[in-house]
Design an enzyme around this catalytic site. Structure first.
Site, PDB file in Angstrom:
ATOM      1  N   CYS A   1       0.865  -1.188   0.000  1.00 21.68           N
ATOM      2  CA  CYS A   1       0.000   0.000   0.000  1.00 21.68           C
ATOM      3  C   CYS A   1       0.898   1.233   0.000  1.00 21.68           C
ATOM      4  O   CYS A   1       0.942   1.993   0.968  1.00 21.68           O
ATOM      5  CB  CYS A   1      -0.925   0.003   1.208  1.00 21.68           C
ATOM      6  SG  CYS A   1      -1.952  -1.477   1.402  1.00 21.68           S
TER       7      CYS A   1
ATOM      8  N   LYS B   1       7.186   5.486   3.015  1.00 25.72           N
ATOM      9  CA  LYS B   1       7.821   4.294   3.579  1.00 25.72           C
ATOM     10  C   LYS B   1       8.555   3.497   2.507  1.00 25.72           C
ATOM     11  O   LYS B   1       9.542   2.816   2.809  1.00 25.72           O
ATOM     12  CB  LYS B   1       6.785   3.440   4.307  1.00 25.72           C
ATOM     13  CG  LYS B   1       6.183   4.135   5.523  1.00 25.72           C
ATOM     14  CD  LYS B   1       5.228   3.231   6.269  1.00 25.72           C
ATOM     15  CE  LYS B   1       4.580   3.977   7.432  1.00 25.72           C
ATOM     16  NZ  LYS B   1       3.682   5.058   6.997  1.00 25.72           N
TER      17      LYS B   1
ATOM     18  N   ASP C   1      -0.050   0.087  -5.181  1.00 22.75           N
ATOM     19  CA  ASP C   1      -1.175   0.703  -4.477  1.00 22.75           C
ATOM     20  C   ASP C   1      -2.428   0.484  -5.309  1.00 22.75           C
ATOM     21  O   ASP C   1      -2.358   0.462  -6.546  1.00 22.75           O
ATOM     22  CB  ASP C   1      -0.939   2.201  -4.249  1.00 22.75           C
ATOM     23  CG  ASP C   1      -1.851   2.772  -3.186  1.00 22.75           C
ATOM     24  OD1 ASP C   1      -1.426   2.840  -2.017  1.00 22.75           O
ATOM     25  OD2 ASP C   1      -3.003   3.129  -3.506  1.00 22.75           O
TER      26      ASP C   1
ATOM     27  N   CYS D   1      -1.508   3.878  11.170  1.00 22.23           N
ATOM     28  CA  CYS D   1      -1.306   5.108  11.933  1.00 22.23           C
ATOM     29  C   CYS D   1      -2.547   5.350  12.790  1.00 22.23           C
ATOM     30  O   CYS D   1      -3.058   6.462  12.871  1.00 22.23           O
ATOM     31  CB  CYS D   1      -0.992   6.301  11.041  1.00 22.23           C
ATOM     32  SG  CYS D   1      -2.180   6.593   9.715  1.00 22.23           S
TER      33      CYS D   1
END
Length: 426
Positions: free
Chosen positions: A239, A245, A263, A361
């Site tokens: 993703c 990242k 993605d 997150c």
């Protein structure tokens, strides 16, 4: 613009958000398009005031006895920005200001209602329905954590070792006030700006265009570091989104092995290509969904599959305070379904003995521990492995998961788990 016009503009932006349900960035953009006379300092002032109001909307509304945009803005000025009552009154009464203070407003500015009597969600600035979820995930510290989530966030930078070293990179970012952030040698931090101030423009530093550093929250950097030693490995960022990242993983690989960025939204990958080129990444392949079957042929072949899963983003409310007021129980339930699906899909590409890293997150256990437990239960060939990366010990739970929070770690909220696929028996 004078202060009165700035206050009126912030109230206008907050009213747009409240009545038309615009994201804060859209509301600020709409205001800016209609306020060509506003300079950069004016825009920073209005943006900062609106965001601070959203961060502490409920507690300030309680203290002021008025949770309207006007009441909350006045509360920010008095309690967060430390303006005197006289200064607030003068600005409000200016020609383009929001209007003279009422007697009730003057009274509340002089003697605000105490938060000691406020319910926990009001004092902590979150929706009532989130109380049991936050208490479960954060325990007795959840009040302190929510207070930390209502503060302004710093700007964190990652020195890119593909282009420079920590010493040279550190000297370059010191020009914009960045200092070592701790935990990781490559992490640097610009402190959160004060009231009405702006963070220095990192893109104006020549070293940025050279690819010497990236903007990336320390929590995000630590989450990427849970991959451990990956030089020469085959890695998939499942993703990838904008590629933050992906680039951190690529730097850890030192341009060895192969990293694939995928993605479900092809548009988000466009930025990854540009950023990868600037960062000097040479072992990156973009696998876009417009290719039909972009990951065909990678099934069961990858050493590491990194899943930065779609989530509520509750750990990023310092930076996106409007998001916490839009979150609903239905959206949380929808995210859990998406997380289960993305974990199942990503697991197909992990080779025997390889690892699946699940990251969000989010602060909520429903998106974190619960999703890992559900995945392992449905996929008996996988098992949770405690994270074993030097330097991260203080941020690990008893189960070996990574949990970062603003209060405890000084970062955005992050969760990470390492899940290993069992090796085949010969």
């Amino acid at each position: 613009m004078r202060d009165g016009g700035r206050l009126a503009a912030a109230i206008e932006v907050l009213t747009e958000i409240e009545t038309r349900h615009f994201p804060v960035r859209m509301a600020l953009k709409r205001w800016g398009e209609g306020a060509r006379y506003a300079g950069s300092k004016d825009r920073a002032f209005v943006s900062g005031l609106a965001l601070d109001a959203l961060r502490r909307k409920r507690s300030l509304g309680w203290m002021m006895g008025d949770d309207s945009p006007r009441g909350v803005v006045l509360g920010v000025l008095a309690h967060d920005w430390k303006w005197s009552a006289d200064r607030i009154a003068e600005a409000a009464g200016e020609d383009h200001g929001p209007g003279a203070l009422t007697d009730a407003e003057r009274e509340r500015l002089a003697a605000p209602r105490s938060l000691a009597d406020a319910p926990a969600p009001v004092a902590g600035d979150y929706a009532d329905w989130l109380q049991p979820h936050l208490a479960r995930a954060l325990g007795a510290d959840h009040g302190a954590e929510m207070a930390a989530l209502a503060e302004r966030a710093p700007v964190d930078l990652r020195i890119n070792l593909l282009k420079t070293d920590v010493e040279r990179g550190g000297k370059a970012v010191a020009l914009i006030g960045a200092e070592p952030a701790g935990v990781l040698d490559t992490a640097f931090r610009i402190p959160a700006p004060g009231a009405a101030d702006r963070t220095p423009s990192v893109e104006a530093v020549p070293a940025f265009s050279k690819g010497w550093f990236e903007v990336q929250d320390l929590g995000s950097q630590i989450a990427a570091a849970t991959a451990g030693p990956i030089k020469g490995k085959q890695v998939l960022d499942f993703c990838a989104g904008g590629g933050g990242k992906t680039l951190a993983l690529a730097a850890a690989m030192g341009n060895s092995g192969q990293i694939y960025a995928h993605d479900s939204d092809a548009r988000r990958l466009a930025d990854t290509i540009r950023r990868g080129q600037r960062a000097g990444v040479r072992n990156l392949q973009i696998r876009s969904p417009i290719e039909g079957e972009p990951l065909k042929g990678l099934e069961g072949k990858l050493d590491l599959v990194f899943v930065d899963a779609p989530c509520t983003g509750s750990g990023t409310w310092r930076r996106h305070p409007d998001a916490k007021w839009r979150l609903s129980p239905d959206q949380l339930a929808k995210r859990q379904i998406e997380q289960d699906a993305v974990l199942a899909d990503a697991s197909d590409f992990v080779k025997p003995g390889g690892r699946l890293i699940y990251v969000t997150c989010s602060l909520l256990a429903e998106e974190n521990e619960d999703r890992v437990a559900a995945f392992v239960e449905r996929h008996p060939g996988f098992s949770v492995k405690p994270i074993a990366v030097a330097g991260l010990e203080q941020h690990l739970t008893p189960e070996g998961y990574l949990r970062l929070t603003p209060h405890r770690a000084g970062t955005d909220g992050f969760f990470a788990a390492v899940i290993e696929r069992g090796s085949y028996v010969p």
